[in-house]
Motif scaffolding. Structure first.
Motif, PDB file in Angstrom:
ATOM      1  N   GLY A 676     -70.649  -4.515  -4.011  1.00  0.00           N
ATOM      2  CA  GLY A 676     -69.970  -3.785  -5.069  1.00  0.00           C
ATOM      3  C   GLY A 676     -68.874  -2.853  -4.584  1.00  0.00           C
ATOM      4  O   GLY A 676     -68.277  -3.044  -3.518  1.00  0.00           O
ATOM      5  N   ALA A 677     -68.598  -1.808  -5.375  1.00  0.00           N
ATOM      6  CA  ALA A 677     -67.514  -0.885  -5.085  1.00  0.00           C
ATOM      7  C   ALA A 677     -67.842  -0.045  -3.856  1.00  0.00           C
ATOM      8  O   ALA A 677     -68.978   0.358  -3.626  1.00  0.00           O
ATOM      9  CB  ALA A 677     -67.247   0.016  -6.283  1.00  0.00           C
ATOM     10  N   LEU A 678     -66.797   0.248  -3.060  1.00  0.00           N
ATOM     11  CA  LEU A 678     -66.981   0.941  -1.790  1.00  0.00           C
ATOM     12  C   LEU A 678     -67.530   2.348  -1.990  1.00  0.00           C
ATOM     13  O   LEU A 678     -68.406   2.784  -1.229  1.00  0.00           O
ATOM     14  CB  LEU A 678     -65.642   0.991  -1.035  1.00  0.00           C
ATOM     15  N   ASP A 679     -67.033   3.103  -2.975  1.00  0.00           N
ATOM     16  CA  ASP A 679     -67.506   4.480  -3.134  1.00  0.00           C
ATOM     17  C   ASP A 679     -69.000   4.517  -3.450  1.00  0.00           C
ATOM     18  O   ASP A 679     -69.752   5.304  -2.880  1.00  0.00           O
ATOM     19  CB  ASP A 679     -66.691   5.208  -4.203  1.00  0.00           C
ATOM     20  N   ALA A 720     -61.288   4.181  -3.359  1.00  0.00           N
ATOM     21  CA  ALA A 720     -62.520   3.532  -2.892  1.00  0.00           C
ATOM     22  C   ALA A 720     -63.214   2.784  -4.020  1.00  0.00           C
ATOM     23  O   ALA A 720     -63.893   1.788  -3.784  1.00  0.00           O
ATOM     24  CB  ALA A 720     -63.458   4.569  -2.288  1.00  0.00           C
ATOM     25  N   ARG A 721     -63.036   3.241  -5.247  1.00  0.00           N
ATOM     26  CA  ARG A 721     -63.669   2.537  -6.371  1.00  0.00           C
ATOM     27  C   ARG A 721     -63.065   1.162  -6.591  1.00  0.00           C
ATOM     28  O   ARG A 721     -63.677   0.301  -7.226  1.00  0.00           O
ATOM     29  CB  ARG A 721     -63.536   3.375  -7.643  1.00  0.00           C
ATOM     30  N   ASN A 722     -61.835   0.941  -6.107  1.00  0.00           N
ATOM     31  CA  ASN A 722     -61.151  -0.343  -6.255  1.00  0.00           C
ATOM     32  C   ASN A 722     -61.179  -1.168  -4.977  1.00  0.00           C
ATOM     33  O   ASN A 722     -60.406  -2.114  -4.836  1.00  0.00           O
ATOM     34  CB  ASN A 722     -59.711  -0.123  -6.710  1.00  0.00           C
ATOM     35  N   ILE A 723     -62.042  -0.799  -4.051  1.00  0.00           N
ATOM     36  CA  ILE A 723     -62.300  -1.592  -2.845  1.00  0.00           C
ATOM     37  C   ILE A 723     -63.692  -2.186  -3.000  1.00  0.00           C
ATOM     38  O   ILE A 723     -64.652  -1.457  -3.285  1.00  0.00           O
ATOM     39  CB  ILE A 723     -62.230  -0.737  -1.565  1.00  0.00           C
ATOM     40  N   LEU A 724     -63.814  -3.489  -2.831  1.00  0.00           N
ATOM     41  CA  LEU A 724     -65.104  -4.163  -2.955  1.00  0.00           C
ATOM     42  C   LEU A 724     -65.619  -4.557  -1.578  1.00  0.00           C
ATOM     43  O   LEU A 724     -64.834  -4.851  -0.671  1.00  0.00           O
ATOM     44  CB  LEU A 724     -64.975  -5.398  -3.847  1.00  0.00           C
ATOM     45  N   VAL A 725     -66.953  -4.577  -1.432  1.00  0.00           N
ATOM     46  CA  VAL A 725     -67.592  -4.814  -0.140  1.00  0.00           C
ATOM     47  C   VAL A 725     -68.527  -6.016  -0.272  1.00  0.00           C
ATOM     48  O   VAL A 725     -69.345  -6.066  -1.193  1.00  0.00           O
ATOM     49  CB  VAL A 725     -68.399  -3.577   0.318  1.00  0.00           C
ATOM     50  N   ASN A 726     -68.393  -6.976   0.649  1.00  0.00           N
ATOM     51  CA  ASN A 726     -69.294  -8.130   0.595  1.00  0.00           C
ATOM     52  C   ASN A 726     -70.506  -7.912   1.483  1.00  0.00           C
ATOM     53  O   ASN A 726     -70.708  -6.826   2.057  1.00  0.00           O
ATOM     54  CB  ASN A 726     -68.543  -9.425   0.927  1.00  0.00           C
ATOM     55  N   SER A 727     -71.318  -8.935   1.622  1.00  0.00           N
ATOM     56  CA  SER A 727     -72.576  -8.792   2.361  1.00  0.00           C
ATOM     57  C   SER A 727     -72.357  -8.555   3.844  1.00  0.00           C
ATOM     58  O   SER A 727     -73.246  -8.059   4.530  1.00  0.00           O
ATOM     59  CB  SER A 727     -73.433 -10.046   2.151  1.00  0.00           C
TER      60      SER A 727
END
Length: 964
Positions: A676-679, A720-727
């Motif tokens: 999900g979102a980075l923040d 950070a809310r618009n940066i997504l993080v994968n597994s």
């Protein structure tokens, strides 16, 4: 009646009415004892007399009765005697032994049928037949000789009038007696045949006619074959049965013409000739006519079980679950459950959860990338191999035993659980390599990092060799994801492989790929073209710079002294549908499966789902939808984001899978990012990552922004809310709703927004706030804020300051201080990004290069001293940045200042009830108390260290017996 003389006379039956009733015989004069009252004419013609039948019973010689059914064909049975003409010599010439039978249909009632003699003499009777006697007699002898009675049956029809008909008998000159007349019709009686009821049915108009009778199923029976019918022939007999019924479910046949309900304790599940059966084991029926016996409590039937099958139960849990861990793989084995539920369809499901701590509530489902062999659901064997797990990660595996009725039980499946922790593992294979450039003696290559790094990548080993000389290979190391191979032969093909290394060792080499150097002639030709292009660009650049300089001087010397006039720029397309068709792939909605809501956006809900393209493997995706009732402008804005995303192809930019515009709802489909979102992700994992891991995440964001800048796009909402993080903790830039294309034919590419709308003040550069002037440099400012968010684990920039306070503070040169334990070099990078002069800020390629140097030299990331530059960076608002410990007087106040009140009971319960005692706490004490997050431990210990100088005079020894 005896007739003499050659006269011709009629005897008339007054009126026979037809209507529907159940009486079959219309008239029978054999039982009459009173006068019949027939109308006869002429007056001296027929008359009613009493006589005897062949058994010497007294009878009347004519009669009449009502007919109550509308028969189509009428039968008349006449019983009569005739005098032999030879026995009457005197009238031999005019004597006859026959008479005529006539009928006349009428629409009149009986009372209306009385007419004068004249009318009946001339009425339009229709002749039925001339009736002759089979036997005649010479004289009447009542002394012992019997009369010779003749019986004749004639029929006529079809009848067409509704009231009835008249019969008439015409004397042709015979000496005869009319003994009895019976008028009747034929019908097939009502009958039950093949569990169907057929009503009484009249025969047809002709003796050869077949009349169709439609049947209906008897009560509690249902049709088997349709139509259901019988044929009634002219003799009143049923024939040729077609179709049938049978007893429906819950009823059994009884005597062939009745369907009887099944008694309690029995059932019949299907229609047909079968009989009721006793309820199977573990089931019961408490009503009559049961079609199914319900299972008793705790027992069920599966979806494929028949009503005749025994009810069964769910299995017990598997037994003796063991695991064998090998780096990032694990083998699970177990024994079958003791109770299989009396079924033979037992199988197993394996549920995987990745855990952040030993507590199960901190676990989340494993990524789809985790591999299960032979599978994770419906296993028949008691063994499974699980691979592609994360290194040094805790997992919980649940093995469920299920059978065909597990989905019927209201309780969860019985399962056995086990916790494991994976070991360090080498990185996965590098997926592909790209050739960036080539000369006659070298070429440069680049590649994406492994999908599963399993730790920090230390370096990459590149193996290459001339394709014609496989045995003579060379090796080279690179600390980045690119390399330049030099000293090669011109015009030669080289086979290249690469593998990544972590502290666990090297991963597997990538697949062999062939790259070609240029020949000397090709290289000279290409070099000449490049020099010509550079020369032309320099000349053109001088002209452009001159023109731009003149334009700036003529307008105003300081572009920030006032509002900038509106500047228009080329857009992708005035029609968003055209842009989407050009840059985004249209997906059939049948290939998209929406599973669950994971958030909401400006235009509608965001879902997790699955995408199954035709002929390809199903993949997880994120689905943005356009809400119902959207305006045309909202649809344009929604689709414009997809048209922008469709142009990007970079590992750190969210990948667009396609769009759905030809059906509702309209959708934008992107790759799914598990974390999900980075923040939010950072706040959930506060203090869990080493600094170098955070720098690696920042490097990925910078790489994505460098790509956008090279593509001449300004993001305008980088946060950070618009940066997504994968597994794999790869960060990708997303949310391009505010992105705009920048003009490249000017010396200063900008996007100036003349429209209103909200601006994310805490992340936006001052020139963008003041003049709505957005450039790649304003994105760099936002990147500095993102860096601060990452290093503070998702802290809100500027804390609880209002937007106006933030604007005022920035105008007074206030800048955010370094987060706790932030390396000096990273805070300096933030300050560089926050330069007031946008031209003094670093470019994204510079930022990527700086972060690469930090990763290659981890020593530079030591925390050191976070010095805030003197002068303009000092601001009264600094009081809000760190906890104010000067006013705290208790442990509760201190924890509240640190925003860690969740540990209040742990501290007080462990004996740390005063601040002097708290100053003596150690990392081991925190671990025993339950403060397990590394970030929280550091924050508490740093605060404790800052309090010690003020409490040295009053620090008592550590409390005895605490934490033993």
């Amino acid at each position: 009646m005896f007739l003499s003389g050659p006269c011709s006379s009629f005897v008339h039956l007054p009126l026979v009415c037809l209507s529907f009733c159940s009486t079959e015989t219309v008239m029978d004069t054999r039982t009459a004892t009173a006068e019949l009252g027939w109308i006869s004419f002429p007056a001296n013609g027929w008359e009613e007399v009493s006589g005897y039948d062949e058994n010497l019973n007294t009878i009347r010689t004519y009669q009449v009765c009502n007919v109550f059914e509308a028969a189509q064909r009428i039968y008349v049975e006449i019983r009569f005697t005739v005098r032999d003409c030879a026995s009457i010599p005197s009238v031999l010439g005019s004597c006859k032994e026959t008479f005529n039978l006539y009928y006349l249909e009428t629409d009149r009632t009986v009372t209306e049928g009385v007419k004068g003699v004249e009318y009946w003499a001339n009425a339009p009777f229709l002749k039925v037949d001339t009736i002759a006697a089979d036997e005649s007699f010479s004289q009447v002898d009542f002394g012992g000789r019997l009369m010779k009675v003749n019986t004749e049956v004639r029929s006529f029809g079809p009848l067409s009038k509704g009231k009835g008909f008249h019969l008439a008998f015409q004397d042709l000159g015979a000496c005869m007696s009319l003994l009895a007349v019976r008028v009747f019709y034929k019908k097939c009686p009502s009958v039950v045949q093949n569990f169907a009821y057929f009503p009484e049915t009249l025969t047809g108009a002709e003796s050869t006619s077949l009349v169709i009778a439609r049947g209906s199923c008897i009560p509690n029976a249902e049709e088997v074959d349709v139509p259901i019918k019988l044929y009634c022939n002219g003799d009143g007999e049923w024939m040729v049965p077609i179709g049938s019924c049978s007893c429906k479910a819950g009823y059994e046949p009884d005597n062939g013409n009745l369907c009887r309900a099944c008694p309690q304790g029995t059932f019949k599940s299907t229609q047909g000739a079968g009989l009721c059966q006793q309820c199977p084991l573990y089931s019961r029926s408490t009503i009559e006519a049961a079609t199914l016996c319900g299972c008793r409590n705790g027992y069920h039937r599966g979806d494929m079980d028949s009503p005749e099958d025994t009810c069964t139960s769910v299995p017990s849990a598997p037994r003796n679950l063991v695991s064998i861990v090998n780096q990032t793989s694990v083998v699970l084995e177990w024994h079958s459950p003791r109770d299989t539920g009396h079924r033979d369809d037992l199988s197993y499901n394996v549920i995987c959860r990745r855990c952040h701590s030993p507590e199960r509530r901190a676990c989340q489902p494993c990524d789809d990338s985790v591999a299960f062999v032979p599978g994770k659901r419906g296993l028949r064997d008691t063994r499974v191999e699980i691979s592609k797990l994360r290194a040094h990660t805790s997992y919980t595996f649940d093995v469920q035993a299920v059978n065909g009725v597990s989905n019927k039980s209201p309780y969860p499946a019985q399962q056995l659980s086990i916790n494991i922790t994976t070991n360090q593992a080498a990185p996965s294979v590098v997926p592909i390599m790209h050739q960036v450039s080539s000369t006659s003696r070298s070429f440069s290559l680049s590649w994406p990092p492994p999908e599963q790094p399993n730790g920090i990548i230390l370096d990459y080993e590149i193996r290459y060799y001339d394709k014609s000389s496989v045995l003579n290979s060379s090796m080279m190391l690179s600390e980045t994801t690119s390399v330049v191979l030099e000293g090669l032969m011109p015009g030669t093909g080289y086979v290249v492989q690469v593998r990544a290394r972590t502290v666990a060792g090297y991963g597997v080499y990538s697949k062999e790929m062939l790259f070609q150097t240029l020949t000397d002639d090709e290289y000279k030709s290409e070099l000449g073209q490049q020099l010509s292009l550079i020369a032309g660009s320099l000349v053109g650049g001088v002209c452009i710079v001159s023109l731009v300089a003149i334009a700036i001087i003529c307008s105003r010397p300081d572009m920030f002294n006032g509002p900038t006039p509106t500047v228009t720029f080329p857009t992708l397309s005035d029609d968003p549908n055209e842009a989407v068709r050009e840059f985004a792939k249209e997906i059939d909605s049948s290939c998209v499966k929406i599973e669950e809501v994971i958030g909401s956006g400006e235009f509608g809900e965001v879902y997790k789902g699955r995408l199954k393209p035709v002929g390809k493997k199903e993949i997880p995706v994120a689905i943005k939808t356009l809400k119902v009732g959207y305006s045309e402008r909202q649809r344009r804005d929604f689709l414009s984001e997809a048209s922008i995303m469709g142009q990007f192809d970079q590992p750190n930019i969210i990948r667009l899978e396609g769009v759905v515009t030809k059906s509702r709802p309209t959708m934008i489909i992107t790759e799914f990012m598990e974390n999900g979102a980075l923040d939010f992700f950072l706040r959930q994992n506060d203090g869990q990552f080493p600094v170098i891991q955070l720098v690696g995440m920042l490097r990925g964001i910078a790489s994505g922004m460098r790509y956008l800048a090279e593509m001449s796009y300004v993001h305008r909402d980088l946060a950070a809310r618009n940066i997504l993080v994968n597994s794999n903790l790869v960060c990708k830039v997303s949310d391009f709703g505010l992105s705009r294309y920048l003009e490249e034919d000017t010396s200063d590419p900008t996007y100036t927004s003349s429209l209103g709308g909200k601006i994310p003040v805490r992340w936006t550069a001052p020139e963008a706030i003041a003049y709505r002037k957005f450039t790649s440099a304003s994105d760099v400012w936002s990147y500095g804020i993102v860096t601060w968010e990452v290093m503070s684990y998702g802290e809100r920039p500027y804390w609880d300051m209002s937007n106006q306070d933030v604007i005022n503070a920035i105008e007074q040169d206030f800048r955010l201080p370094a987060p706790m334990d932030c390396p000096v070099v990273l805070h300096q990078l933030m300050l560089d990004c926050w330069q007031k002069d946008r031209n003094a800020r670093p470019k994204f390629p510079d930022i990527v290069s700086m972060l690469d140097k930090m990763i290659r030299n981890p020593a530079s990331l030591k925390t050191g001293t976070n010095n805030i530059p003197p002068g303009p960076c000092i601001h009264p608002l600094l009081d809000r940045m760190a906890p104010d410990l000067s006013r705290v007087s208790s442990v509760e106040d201190w924890l509240a200042a640190l925003k860690m009140t969740q540990y209040r009971d742990s501290f007080l319960g462990s004996g740390f009830t005063s601040l002097p005692l708290v100053t003596q706490i150690t990392a081991e004490d925190l671990q025993r108390i339950g403060v397990s997050l590394a970030g929280h431990q550091k924050k508490i210990l740093t605060s404790v260290q800052s309090m010690r100088p003020t409490m040295d005079d009053q620090s008592p020894p550590s409390p005895a017996g605490i934490l033993t």
